[in-house]
Structure formats: C-alpha cells, structure tokens
Design a protein around this motif. Structure first.
Motif, PDB file in Angstrom:
ATOM      1  N   ILE A 190      -8.706   1.964  -2.229  1.00  0.00           N
ATOM      2  CA  ILE A 190      -7.836   0.788  -2.343  1.00  0.00           C
ATOM      3  C   ILE A 190      -8.611  -0.494  -1.822  1.00  0.00           C
ATOM      4  CG2 ILE A 190      -5.961  -0.267  -1.153  1.00  0.00           C
ATOM      5  CD1 ILE A 190      -4.598   2.440  -1.243  1.00  0.00           C
ATOM      6  N   GLU A 202     -15.239   0.915   6.793  1.00  0.00           N
ATOM      7  CA  GLU A 202     -14.777   0.170   7.861  1.00  0.00           C
ATOM      8  C   GLU A 202     -15.749  -0.609   8.638  1.00  0.00           C
ATOM      9  OE1 GLU A 202     -11.997   0.940  10.167  1.00  0.00           O
ATOM     10  OE2 GLU A 202     -10.948   2.085   8.684  1.00  0.00           O
ATOM     11  N   ILE A 257       0.781  -1.084  -0.009  1.00  0.00           N
ATOM     12  CA  ILE A 257      -0.099  -0.250  -0.007  1.00  0.00           C
ATOM     13  C   ILE A 257       0.887   0.989   0.025  1.00  0.00           C
ATOM     14  CG2 ILE A 257      -1.703   1.471   1.254  1.00  0.00           C
ATOM     15  CD1 ILE A 257      -2.883  -1.191   0.589  1.00  0.00           C
ATOM     16  N   LEU A 258       0.387   2.142  -0.985  1.00  0.00           N
ATOM     17  CA  LEU A 258       1.253   3.381  -0.932  1.00  0.00           C
ATOM     18  C   LEU A 258       1.156   4.129   0.339  1.00  0.00           C
ATOM     19  CD1 LEU A 258       2.878   5.519  -2.996  1.00  0.00           C
ATOM     20  CD2 LEU A 258       0.576   6.595  -3.347  1.00  0.00           C
ATOM     21  N   PHE A 316     -18.316   2.065  15.477  1.00  0.00           N
ATOM     22  CA  PHE A 316     -18.504   1.724  16.465  1.00  0.00           C
ATOM     23  C   PHE A 316     -19.429   2.514  17.319  1.00  0.00           C
ATOM     24  CE2 PHE A 316     -14.532  -0.594  15.673  1.00  0.00           C
ATOM     25  CZ  PHE A 316     -14.950  -1.920  15.620  1.00  0.00           C
ATOM     26  N   HIS A 351     -17.128  -3.013   6.809  1.00  0.00           N
ATOM     27  CA  HIS A 351     -17.198  -4.032   6.262  1.00  0.00           C
ATOM     28  C   HIS A 351     -18.585  -4.413   5.355  1.00  0.00           C
ATOM     29  CE1 HIS A 351     -13.496  -4.588   7.739  1.00  0.00           C
ATOM     30  NE2 HIS A 351     -13.766  -4.850   8.909  1.00  0.00           N
ATOM     31  N   ASN A 389      -6.867  -1.650  10.418  1.00  0.00           N
ATOM     32  CA  ASN A 389      -7.999  -1.938   9.324  1.00  0.00           C
ATOM     33  C   ASN A 389      -7.132  -2.969   8.515  1.00  0.00           C
ATOM     34  OD1 ASN A 389      -9.247  -2.362   6.794  1.00  0.00           O
ATOM     35  ND2 ASN A 389      -9.824  -0.124   6.902  1.00  0.00           N
ATOM     36  N   GLY A 429     -13.034  -3.250   0.652  1.00  0.00           N
ATOM     37  CA  GLY A 429     -12.025  -1.994   0.515  1.00  0.00           C
ATOM     38  C   GLY A 429     -11.785  -1.083   1.453  1.00  0.00           C
ATOM     39  N   ALA A 430     -11.016  -0.027   1.235  1.00  0.00           N
ATOM     40  CA  ALA A 430     -10.584   0.992   2.247  1.00  0.00           C
ATOM     41  C   ALA A 430     -10.348   2.290   1.619  1.00  0.00           C
ATOM     42  CB  ALA A 430      -9.484   0.602   3.252  1.00  0.00           C
ATOM     43  N   THR A 466      -7.719   5.620   1.448  1.00  0.00           N
ATOM     44  CA  THR A 466      -6.572   6.074   2.279  1.00  0.00           C
ATOM     45  C   THR A 466      -6.264   7.338   1.840  1.00  0.00           C
ATOM     46  OG1 THR A 466      -5.276   5.070   0.531  1.00  0.00           O
ATOM     47  CG2 THR A 466      -5.828   3.608   2.316  1.00  0.00           C
ATOM     48  N   ARG A 467      -5.249   8.017   2.172  1.00  0.00           N
ATOM     49  CA  ARG A 467      -4.838   9.297   2.011  1.00  0.00           C
ATOM     50  C   ARG A 467      -4.767   9.537   0.551  1.00  0.00           C
ATOM     51  NH1 ARG A 467      -3.705  13.209   5.761  1.00  0.00           N
ATOM     52  NH2 ARG A 467      -3.897  11.601   7.193  1.00  0.00           N
ATOM     53  N   LEU A 527      -7.778   8.146  14.774  1.00  0.00           N
ATOM     54  CA  LEU A 527      -7.173   6.587  14.354  1.00  0.00           C
ATOM     55  C   LEU A 527      -7.187   6.559  12.675  1.00  0.00           C
ATOM     56  CD1 LEU A 527      -6.631   3.905  15.531  1.00  0.00           C
ATOM     57  CD2 LEU A 527      -8.944   3.565  15.907  1.00  0.00           C
ATOM     58  N   ARG A 528      -8.213   6.189  12.126  1.00  0.00           N
ATOM     59  CA  ARG A 528      -8.545   6.398  10.777  1.00  0.00           C
ATOM     60  C   ARG A 528      -9.775   7.060  10.271  1.00  0.00           C
ATOM     61  NH1 ARG A 528      -7.516   1.190  12.153  1.00  0.00           N
ATOM     62  NH2 ARG A 528      -9.798   0.712  11.973  1.00  0.00           N
ATOM     63  N   LEU A 577      -7.805  -1.042  16.262  1.00  0.00           N
ATOM     64  CA  LEU A 577      -6.579  -0.329  16.065  1.00  0.00           C
ATOM     65  C   LEU A 577      -6.122  -0.384  14.436  1.00  0.00           C
ATOM     66  CD1 LEU A 577      -4.832  -1.545  19.270  1.00  0.00           C
ATOM     67  CD2 LEU A 577      -6.345   0.608  18.968  1.00  0.00           C
ATOM     68  N   LYS A 629       1.446   3.567  13.132  1.00  0.00           N
ATOM     69  CA  LYS A 629       1.269   4.015  14.517  1.00  0.00           C
ATOM     70  C   LYS A 629       1.457   3.104  15.715  1.00  0.00           C
ATOM     71  CE  LYS A 629      -3.368   5.792  12.335  1.00  0.00           C
ATOM     72  NZ  LYS A 629      -3.816   4.811  11.369  1.00  0.00           N
ATOM     73  N   VAL A 634      -7.651  -4.418   6.121  1.00  0.00           N
ATOM     74  CA  VAL A 634      -7.636  -4.461   4.440  1.00  0.00           C
ATOM     75  C   VAL A 634      -6.180  -3.653   4.162  1.00  0.00           C
ATOM     76  CG1 VAL A 634      -9.051  -3.279   2.528  1.00  0.00           C
ATOM     77  CG2 VAL A 634     -10.191  -4.338   4.397  1.00  0.00           C
ATOM     78  N   ILE A 635      -5.904  -2.921   4.810  1.00  0.00           N
ATOM     79  CA  ILE A 635      -4.851  -1.958   4.475  1.00  0.00           C
ATOM     80  C   ILE A 635      -3.423  -1.917   5.271  1.00  0.00           C
ATOM     81  CG2 ILE A 635      -5.686  -0.435   2.800  1.00  0.00           C
ATOM     82  CD1 ILE A 635      -5.956   1.499   5.330  1.00  0.00           C
ATOM     83  N   ASP A 648      -3.130  10.265  -2.890  1.00  0.00           N
ATOM     84  CA  ASP A 648      -1.640   9.770  -3.159  1.00  0.00           C
ATOM     85  C   ASP A 648      -0.787  11.147  -3.107  1.00  0.00           C
ATOM     86  OD1 ASP A 648      -2.778  10.875  -5.550  1.00  0.00           O
ATOM     87  OD2 ASP A 648      -2.181   9.130  -6.744  1.00  0.00           O
ATOM     88  N   PHE A 695       0.430   1.969  19.596  1.00  0.00           N
ATOM     89  CA  PHE A 695      -0.476   1.971  20.709  1.00  0.00           C
ATOM     90  C   PHE A 695       0.264   1.414  21.927  1.00  0.00           C
ATOM     91  CE2 PHE A 695      -2.858   1.953  16.805  1.00  0.00           C
ATOM     92  CZ  PHE A 695      -3.750   2.982  16.907  1.00  0.00           C
ATOM     93  N   PRO A 730       1.806   7.799   1.130  1.00  0.00           N
ATOM     94  CA  PRO A 730       2.049   9.133   0.705  1.00  0.00           C
ATOM     95  C   PRO A 730       2.918   9.949   1.971  1.00  0.00           C
ATOM     96  CG  PRO A 730      -0.172   8.993   0.657  1.00  0.00           C
ATOM     97  CD  PRO A 730       0.467   7.431   1.163  1.00  0.00           C
ATOM     98  N   LEU A 790      -1.264  13.863  -1.387  1.00  0.00           N
ATOM     99  CA  LEU A 790      -1.318  14.385  -0.027  1.00  0.00           C
ATOM    100  C   LEU A 790      -2.092  15.827   0.118  1.00  0.00           C
ATOM    101  CD1 LEU A 790       2.237  13.924   1.358  1.00  0.00           C
ATOM    102  CD2 LEU A 790       0.342  12.708   2.348  1.00  0.00           C
TER     103      LEU A 790
END
Lengths: 82, 225
Positions: free
Chosen positions: B149, B95, A14-15, B66, B97, A69, B101-102, B104-105, B58-59, A67, A41, A71-72, B107, A43, A17, B109
């Motif tokens: 992704i 998140e 996974i990229l 939750f 499910h 994911n 997939g997911a 992410t940031r 966190l993400r 904490l 990260k 998937v990534i 590419d 914890f 950045p 930035l």
C-alpha cells in the motif's frame, strides 16, 4: 504516576480486513444496527514524573516513530486521570 | 575473492539459512549477521530474510527496524550498498523508510502459500540486473501481510520511474496496489520483494530455478564494481 493513552487506527482510506471480519461476525450474531467496524490498537503508558508539554512531545515522537506507521495509521495521545 | 553477502538473523527470522544457501549457490560467500550487533563484518551486500521477526508484534518489521544492526544497514544503504529485503525483510525496509509505502494484511485475511507467477519489470536494480525485461518467473509466495500500500502519488511515481521491479500476474494474491510484488529505491540498490526467490534456486526443490537470478544479479554487480 500518570497514564498516557496512545490510540492507533488505520487511516480511513486504508482497507481494514480484520475490522471487516469482525463486522461480518457481529452481523451473524444479530447485531444488525452495526454498520461498520474498524479495529485499532491502544497503548497505555505509565509515566514517571509530570506529564508536561515536554513529556507529551516525547510520547508523540515515540508514537510517530514506533507505535504507529504514519504511512497507513493515525494516532492520538491523551492523558488519562487515575 | 568472492563477494561477501550478509544475511541478518533477527529473533523469529526463518529463511536466513535458505538465503545463505542461495547466496552460496550463486557463487558468493554468505556471512551470518546478528541483529544485536552494529558490525556489518565488511560485507559487500545484505539480505534481510523472511520470517516473523519479533513475532510480527506491533506491525510486521516494526521492531526489527530498530535492531542495532539496522542503524548500520540504513547508513550503508544510503551510501549505496545493495540491500535485498525478502518478505519480512521487505516489511523491515518499508518500516525503515528505505522503501516507500507499507505492507498490510492480505485483503482476504488468509495466509497464502503457493507458487506465484511474476513479471520482472525492472532489470537495472542491483538484484534484477540479470533478468530480461518482462521476463516471467515462478517462485514461492508465503505471507499473511503482503498487501503493498502507498498513496496514489507514490504509486504513480514508482510507475513513472520504473521502480516496480515485479508484479503479480495471473491473479493478485493479497490485494497489493497495482499488483506490486516488489519495488526498488531511487538509486536501485535497495530492493524489496514479497515472494521468496531463495526457495527457488536448486533443482529438485521449489517450482523453478528462477530465484537464483536475484542473487547472481547482485554478484555480477559487485564483481564488476
């Protein structure tokens, strides 16, 4: 009181950045031997009671559901000596 | 009686009011849902709005997933209730499910805020029913973590089963795999989209009225159900 550390990193494919941006900044600062930076990260969990197999299993469950994911990201769990 | 469409407000949601307005303009009754309850107030569908729930700590979407109300939404979605996640809502659906997939940031930035052209490729999902196949639309895009992704097998499966609802055209703004802007689940009732249709629903505001069709789609589906 024991401390358990969970490290979470983006999977290698996974990229990252943010890591790339840090890598470029390090290069600008002259740290030319650094060829790659990956950012993750960490914890730190304070645990009440013994850190036995059951405690570690429950921490792994938390890592897997919240904490990280998966998937990534990958995670590792380790006990740190005080 | 017009269908009732819930809009969840998490701490840090930003576009909940705009989503409510879009639902009203589409002809449904918007219902405000609070993250801390498990009560869905008998709504017929749910929108998870854009914003920065829990500050993206966190993400993006990881903590909102939750929230008490999400347990009810996940159950209802698995029973077929239409659920539409926009931007941060898309992140929450991944998140949870409910979608594979997911996100992410980006590419590059940078946070992106611009009008974005999309091609609608799925016209059978609960929220894209009213579009024509390959219809091109323009709606606002604004995100920092919008790069979709998934592993190659999942991407192939999404393509093969027509579950990519929209793709970015005229340039990929964030590094999303295969230019994916939005996807749906197997049943077609759960839809996630990174750009913001709720900001393109009223003349004089936003680049078009293209966004309204996402909301009228689910309405026609609910009325005909």
């Amino acid at each position: 009181m024991a401390r358990v550390v969970v490290d979470v990193m983006l999977k290698s494919e996974i990229l990252d950045p943010q890591g790339k941006a840090v890598e470029r900044a390090a290069d600008r600062l002259g740290y030319s031997t650094i060829t790659s930076v990956r950012q993750g990260k960490r914890f730190e969990l304070q645990i009440d009671g013994p850190v036995d197999d059951a405690a570690l299993a429950s921490i792994r469950e938390l890592a897997e559901s919240l904490l990280a994911n998966t998937v990534i990201e990958d995670f590792t769990v380790r006990v740190e000596d005080n | 009686m017009s269908p009732r469409v819930g809009v969840v407000t998490f701490p840090g949601s930003l576009d909940d009011r705009d989503a409510q307005r879009a639902i009203r303009l589409a002809g449904a009754e918007p219902v405000a849902l609070w993250h801390g309850t498990t009560d869905l107030s008998k709504v017929d569908a749910v929108v998870l709005p854009g914003g920065f729930s829990y500050g993206d700590y966190l993400r993006a979407g990881a903590i909102a997933r939750f929230a008490p109300i999400m347990a009810s939404i996940i159950d209802a979605a698995n029973d077929g209730m239409p659920v539409f996640g926009i931007c941060n809502g898309f992140q929450v659906l991944c998140e949870s499910h409910l979608l594979p997939g997911a996100l992410t940031r980006n590419d590059h930035l940078h946070f992106i805020c611009r009008d974005q052209k999309l091609r609608i490729e799925n016209t059978t999902s609960a929220f894209t029913y009213g579009f024509n196949t390959n219809q091109e639309i323009v709606i606002p895009l604004k995100n920092g973590e919008g790069s979709y992704i998934a592993d190659e097998r999942t991407l192939d499966e999404l393509e093969a089963t027509g579950r990519i609802i929209a793709r970015y055209i005229d340039g990929n703004p964030n590094g999303s795999r295969r230019d994916i802007a939005g996807i749906t689940n197997e049943a077609g009732n759960v839809v996630g989209l990174m750009p913001h249709p709720e900001h393109a629903v009223e003349a004089g505001f936003g680049p078009s009225l293209d966004g309204l069709t996402f909301f009228t789609s689910v309405l026609s589906r609910l009325v005909n159900a």
